[in-house]
Write a protein that holds these residues in place. Structure first.
Motif, PDB file in Angstrom:
ATOM      1  N   LYS A 335      16.991  18.808 -60.165  1.00  0.00           N
ATOM      2  CA  LYS A 335      16.020  19.893 -60.213  1.00  0.00           C
ATOM      3  C   LYS A 335      15.615  20.206 -61.644  1.00  0.00           C
ATOM      4  O   LYS A 335      16.169  19.667 -62.599  1.00  0.00           O
ATOM      5  N   GLU A 375      10.565  22.867 -58.142  1.00  0.00           N
ATOM      6  CA  GLU A 375      11.458  22.628 -59.268  1.00  0.00           C
ATOM      7  C   GLU A 375      12.899  23.067 -59.017  1.00  0.00           C
ATOM      8  O   GLU A 375      13.820  22.613 -59.709  1.00  0.00           O
ATOM      9  N   ASP A 376      13.135  23.902 -58.012  1.00  0.00           N
ATOM     10  CA  ASP A 376      14.489  24.388 -57.756  1.00  0.00           C
ATOM     11  C   ASP A 376      15.192  23.638 -56.631  1.00  0.00           C
ATOM     12  O   ASP A 376      16.284  24.023 -56.209  1.00  0.00           O
ATOM     13  N   SER A 378      17.385  20.826 -55.186  1.00  0.00           N
ATOM     14  CA  SER A 378      18.371  19.813 -55.585  1.00  0.00           C
ATOM     15  C   SER A 378      18.898  19.026 -54.394  1.00  0.00           C
ATOM     16  O   SER A 378      19.438  17.933 -54.569  1.00  0.00           O
ATOM     17  N   ASN A 406      10.357  23.654 -50.190  1.00  0.00           N
ATOM     18  CA  ASN A 406      11.440  24.482 -50.714  1.00  0.00           C
ATOM     19  C   ASN A 406      12.686  24.306 -49.860  1.00  0.00           C
ATOM     20  O   ASN A 406      12.630  23.858 -48.718  1.00  0.00           O
TER      21      ASN A 406
END
Length: 407
Positions: A335, A375-376, A378, A406
């Motif tokens: 991430k 971007e968050d 993982s 997400n």
């Protein structure tokens, strides 16, 4: 300074592009973008007509023995009016008498003779009558400006006797190669050299998307050589290059554009792969400098360049659409930056491609879609819902949707 993904997409959606039009026969307008609002010149059906072969009757004569007064064929201009206890034999598509209130299929009637029949009692009012304008009403908009034309739109146009249509001209795209370390696929490559796969990729992809594409050759590793190719391309709507836009000593492309006073609209996108992406403009020609790594350049084109092409085509569908699906297997991701993951959507689930290094050339040949991770993200577990963006089929919408997946 690199900008975020949403800002890059917003900039592209707000670009003011000059589109030109031409007049084409409707049969030649397939997959083109309509440049006018087109209204129906007449109602369809033009007149009340029969949906069945059978008998035109007055509904109040249900269950009665009727006299067959006449026969009406499709194309007949028959203005006959029905009288009580009478009917007319009628063919599919034929104009019904003005006071007809039902059509009875011939197989539902008891045929006594050529001149007499008995009709059943259970007849619905106005059954099997196709009424004027129930399909298309006169002055109804058939095709809106900026809509894509397909076979079904051509059906509409032909039904109105429209033979020619105004469409937007195909945008002109110029692609050229840079970097003497790369050989074009029709040249001999030594063991220490590699073939340029990017240029044929963008040429063929832009053709697939409906553009006129010119290849104008390969530049030498000098600013002057690249400037010459750029100056020869400024009649195009967009120039596409790849490589030469990072900070290496031998990257001449960026310097050549700068010397020609190219105005950068943005320089770099906070995404992986493909951060070193530049969108610029010289006069009325847009410049898209894509990363030199084959997979990175191709994925960035799919996410951003394809939207520019949609705008250049004149289409009003310029935002990515997506299909909600689920992960076929668990996916782990580093991430910190929005990430493009290519893969294959089988209609039920998304299978992330395992080999997806930015420099690979084989990856997209096994893929038909991609997901874009926020971007968050993982970890995506097996069965997690994802938003699948198609690659090798068009799937755009008028509305801007958030296609980031997400956790």
């Amino acid at each position: 300074m690199a900008i975020d993904v949403k800002e890059a997409l917003k900039i592209i959606s707000d670009l003011e592009l000059k589109t030109k039009f031409e007049i084409l026969p409707i049969e030649d307008s397939i997959n083109r973008i309509c440049a006018q609002n087109i209204k129906a010149t007449s109602s369809l059906p033009k007149f009340n007509n029969s949906a069945m072969d059978g008998y035109a009757i007055l509904h109040e004569d249900c269950g009665e023995k009727l006299e067959v007064k006449d026969t009406i064929f499709a194309g007949d201009n028959n203005n006959l009016l029905l009288e009580n206890k009478t009917c007319v034999k009628i063919m599919t598509g034929a104009k019904v008498p003005d006071n007809c209130t039902a059509i009875v299929p011939k197989e539902n009637c008891e045929i006594i003779s050529q001149k007499q029949i008995i009709v059943p009692k259970d007849i619905k009012l106005n059954q099997h009558i196709r009424f004027i304008g129930e399909d298309i009403k006169k002055e109804e908009i058939l095709l809106k400006e900026k809509e894509e034309i397909n076979f079904s739109k051509i059906t509409l146009l032909a039904s109105q006797g429209i033979s020619h249509i105004k469409v937007y001209k195909k945008p002109k795209i110029v692609v050229f190669a840079s970097g003497e370390e790369l050989k074009l696929h029709y040249e001999k490559a030594e063991d220490y050299q590699i073939y340029n796969s990017n240029t044929p990729t963008f040429i063929s992809r832009c053709k697939e998307l409906g553009c006129e594409v010119d290849f104008i050759g390969q530049a030498h590793d000098s600013i002057e050589s690249i400037k010459e190719l750029i100056q020869n391309s400024l009649d195009a709507d967009m120039i596409i290059t790849s490589g030469g836009v990072s900070v290496g000593d031998a990257d001449f492309t960026k310097a050549a554009f700068n010397e020609l006073e190219s105005k950068n609209i943005f320089e770099g996108i906070k995404i992986k792969p493909g951060k070193p992406t530049i969108l610029g403009k010289i006069k009325d020609t847009y410049i898209l400098n894509l990363p030199g790594n084959p997979l990175a350049g191709a994925l960035i084109f799919e996410l951003f360049g394809k939207l520019i092409v949609q705008k250049l085509l004149g289409c009003n569908k310029i935002h990515h659409n997506y299909i909600i699906s689920k992960m076929a297997e668990e996916l782990r991701n580093k991430k910190g930056r929005i990430t493009i993951i290519p893969g294959f959507f089988d209609g039920e689930s998304f299978n992330a491609e395992q080999k997806r290094s930015p420099g690979m050339v084989s990856t997209l040949s096994r893929c038909n879609s991609m997901i874009v991770l926020n971007e968050d993200v993982s970890l995506l577990k097996k069965g997690a819902l994802v938003k699948v963006l198609p690659i090798n089929w068009k799937f755009f919408g008028k509305d801007d949707k958030d296609f980031l997946t997400n956790e």
